[in-house]
Design an enzyme around this catalytic site. Structure first.
Site, PDB file in Angstrom:
ATOM      1  CG  ASP A 195    -109.850  26.789  -3.814  1.00 18.88           C
ATOM      2  OD1 ASP A 195    -110.034  25.984  -3.208  1.00 18.88           O
ATOM      3  OD2 ASP A 195    -109.160  27.211  -4.752  1.00 18.88           O
ATOM      4  CG  ASP A 213    -110.896  13.183   7.276  1.00 19.08           C
ATOM      5  OD1 ASP A 213    -109.826  12.723   8.341  1.00 19.08           O
ATOM      6  OD2 ASP A 213    -110.696  13.905   6.312  1.00 19.08           O
TER       7      ASP A 213
HETATM    8  P1  AMP Z   1    -108.304  15.498   2.283  1.00 17.24           P
HETATM    9  O1  AMP Z   1    -106.981  15.620   2.957  1.00 17.24           O
HETATM   10  O2  AMP Z   1    -108.277  15.596   0.867  1.00 17.24           O
HETATM   11  O3  AMP Z   1    -109.432  14.401   2.652  1.00 17.24           O
HETATM   12  O4  AMP Z   1    -109.107  16.681   2.971  1.00 17.24           O
HETATM   13  C1  AMP Z   1    -109.184  17.086   4.318  1.00 17.24           C
HETATM   14  C2  AMP Z   1    -110.178  18.106   4.468  1.00 17.24           C
HETATM   15  O5  AMP Z   1    -109.876  19.438   4.027  1.00 17.24           O
HETATM   16  C3  AMP Z   1    -111.769  17.860   4.106  1.00 17.24           C
HETATM   17  O6  AMP Z   1    -112.406  18.205   4.971  1.00 17.24           O
HETATM   18  C4  AMP Z   1    -111.617  18.508   2.810  1.00 17.24           C
HETATM   19  O7  AMP Z   1    -112.921  18.773   2.384  1.00 17.24           O
HETATM   20  C5  AMP Z   1    -110.816  19.794   2.875  1.00 17.24           C
HETATM   21  N1  AMP Z   1    -110.395  20.338   1.729  1.00 17.24           N
HETATM   22  C6  AMP Z   1    -109.316  19.912   1.090  1.00 17.24           C
HETATM   23  N2  AMP Z   1    -109.008  20.722  -0.245  1.00 17.24           N
HETATM   24  C7  AMP Z   1    -109.904  21.535   0.194  1.00 17.24           C
HETATM   25  C8  AMP Z   1    -110.194  22.601  -1.122  1.00 17.24           C
HETATM   26  N3  AMP Z   1    -109.482  22.990  -1.967  1.00 17.24           N
HETATM   27  N4  AMP Z   1    -111.063  23.555  -0.522  1.00 17.24           N
HETATM   28  C9  AMP Z   1    -112.044  23.358   0.781  1.00 17.24           C
HETATM   29  N5  AMP Z   1    -111.569  22.274   1.477  1.00 17.24           N
HETATM   30  C10 AMP Z   1    -110.669  21.486   1.127  1.00 17.24           C
HETATM   31 MG    MG Z   2    -111.019  13.518   2.603  1.00 14.13          MG
END
Ligand code: AMP
Ligand code: MG
Length: 507
Positions: free
Chosen positions: A132, A267
């Site tokens: 979201d 990332d």
């Molecule tokens: P993270 O593990 O938080 O670094 O997230 C991994 C990927 O998932 C990244 O591309 C984030 O932008 C995406 N992501 C995490 N939470 C959300 C969310 N609620 N809505 C959209 N993308 C998300």
């Molecule tokens: Mg991230």
């Protein structure tokens, strides 16, 4: 003092790297670009709850701006976008990821040079996939408090300017166990020289787009590493070695203060060597190198405390692989890994010298550190309290450290007697106490402290957040006696509570 709209806004990333021709947040695969233009989604009811006066001072702005920082209409000069990147998640290539819920407002001149302002949780972008684009209050408080605390601990990190609640309830299944619940939404405005990650480069190599890779490298070096030139292999190796050394420094600081990032995917690795993307991170309480706060990683514990230095090297190797198409002699890239391990060893040894009050680390000190590590794991021992008390110990007597142990009855007295006497002899009964006190913080953002702040905020009371924010501005100082409640071992209630010992990526 200025407001956001009177600052000088720049768009170097947008003007110097290729961008998406489609505008807006429709979820999609995007090819051959570094970013997509997208506007933040305005909040229903923006309420500013946390504010970093320090960060605002660096930017030269007054407190306020709840609407813009809550996703409202961008001010004149901002050109908001979401960055495209890929990454290895838990060791596997995951393809396109990107800013799924982060939107950069723009770059701005500040007292610390040009910095990027980015909203986290301001709605969907092309990279949101099935999610979201929002963030909940719980994870936003954790990011705000921890990134500011890390800065004051001397750990390289992205910073936070503000936390705004959005007035919207968001559905999350915290432990992914089929029990979703509504939580308040929030947006943190975070600040860094850039949010370029290892994965920002990887995505182009993985898709065979060498031209975009080259343009991104040139932009990055020109903008953020101006003393470097990447015209030849020698220059490219020197630049990448600089990233490797910055990464080594960051990791040695994490090890020093007992920080566990929890999701060291490529990332989530900043090319500036900054701690970035605060998710299911945690702080060691009892000294257990095998610990990770991230329950999503509980089976392999890939990102456990003790493995962070090796994982950073693994991540660097993936960054280096992505540079192969630009190299005339790719085998030279091995030198960058050597630069990492050399730099890590130097920082790590210096860190131990400082933690133990030695004037210089010698090879003979390695066994002192190794034996200390083993002893700290023998029974449950609080890392922060142990090292802090060691700074003021008057004799090599473990009873002066008893506050660090969970159970008075099981302290390995003989082991400690022998180790403390060795250390005491090593420092000639005169440890360098002032260096020790700058290396061993008294206060860190223990997992249960953040949870207490979150629980209070959920009932509308931000005073605990504020108190911790203030406390952690001076983590190495002795503070008022009333703050000793934060110089405590993990309370029993926190041992198995969600948010304290167990965290997930749901945020
Ligand atoms: P993270 O593990 O938080 O670094 O997230 C991994 C990927 O998932 C990244 O591309 C984030 O932008 C995406 N992501 C995490 N939470 C959300 C969310 N609620 N809505 C959209 N993308 C998300
Ligand atoms: Mg991230």
């Amino acid at each position: 003092m200025a407001t956001l709209d009177s600052l000088t806004w720049l768009s170097r990333f947008v003007s110097e790297t290729p961008g998406d021709s489609e505008i807006g947040g429709r979820s999609r695969q995007v090819a051959n670009v570094c970013w997509s233009r997208v506007l933040p989604t305005p909040s229903i009811d923006s309420q500013l709850h946390l504010w970093s006066s320090e960060m605002a001072h660096v930017l030269g702005i007054e407190k306020g701006e709840a609407e813009t920082l809550g996703g409202g209409t961008p001010v004149q000069g901002m050109d908001p976008y979401a960055q495209r990147y890929g990454g290895h998640q838990f060791g596997n290539w995951a393809g396109q990821l990107g800013d799924g819920r982060a939107i950069t407002l723009g770059e701005v001149e500040s007292k610390d040079g040009v910095v990027e302002l980015q909203l986290k949780g301001a709605g969907k972008t092309p990279y949101s996939r099935f999610a979201d684009g929002k963030a909940v209050l719980r994870s936003s408080i954790r990011e705000f408090l921890c990134s500011e605390a890390m800065h004051h601990l001397g750990v390289p990190t992205t910073r936070a300017l503000s936390l705004v609640t959005t007035g919207e309830d968001i559905l999350r299944d915290i432990m992914y166990d089929g029990n979703p619940a509504h939580e308040p939404g929030a947006i943190v405005c975070r600040v860094a020289p850039s949010f370029i990650r290892f994965g920002s480069f990887q995505i182009h190599t993985a898709t065979g787009d060498v031209e975009t890779l080259r343009l991104l490298v040139e932009h990055t070096v020109r903008t953020h590493f101006p003393t470097h030139s990447v015209e030849d292999d020698e220059g490219r190796i020197a630049w990448l070695s600089c990233i490797a050394e910055d990464t080594a420094l960051m990791i040695s600081h994490w090890m020093r203060v007992g920080f566990v990032h929890g999701v060291m995917n490529t990332d989530n690795m900043s090319i500036h060597g900054l701690t970035i993307d605060y998710g299911p991170y945690g702080w060691l309480e009892d000294y257990n190198p095998g610990w990770t706060p991230n329950t999503t990683d509980s089976s392999t514990r890939r990102y456990r405390y003790g493995q962070q230095p090796q994982i950073a090297a693994w991540n660097l190797a993936r960054l280096l692989e992505s540079m192969v198409p630009l190299m005339e002699e790719p085998e030279l890239l091995h030198d960058v890994l050597t630069a990492y391990t050399d730099a890590f060893d130097v920082h790590h040894n210096r860190m131990w010298a400082e933690k133990l009050g030695l004037d210089v680390f010698t090879s003979g000190d390695e066994s002192l550190v190794r034996d200390l590590n083993a002893l700290l794991q023998e029974v449950e021992t609080d890392m922060t309290i142990f090292f802090r008390l060691l700074c003021s110990i008057q004799s090599p007597d473990v009873s002066e450290l008893s506050h660090a142990f969970y159970d008075d009855q099981t302290i390995p007295i003989e082991g400690w007697k022998s180790w403390l006497e060795r250390w005491w002899a090593r420092v000639d009964s005169m440890p360098n106490r002032s260096i020790m006190k700058k290396a061993n913080p008294k206060y860190v953002l223990r997992n249960w402290m953040a949870q207490l702040a979150i629980d209070a905020a959920h009932s509308g009371d931000y005073s605990v957040c504020e108190r911790l924010h203030q406390l952690l501005l001076n983590p190495y100082d002795e503070q008022l006696e009333q703050e000793d409640e934060w110089f405590q071992k993990r309370p029993e209630w926190a041992r198995s509570k969600v948010g304290c010992s167990m965290l997930s990526c749901s945020s």
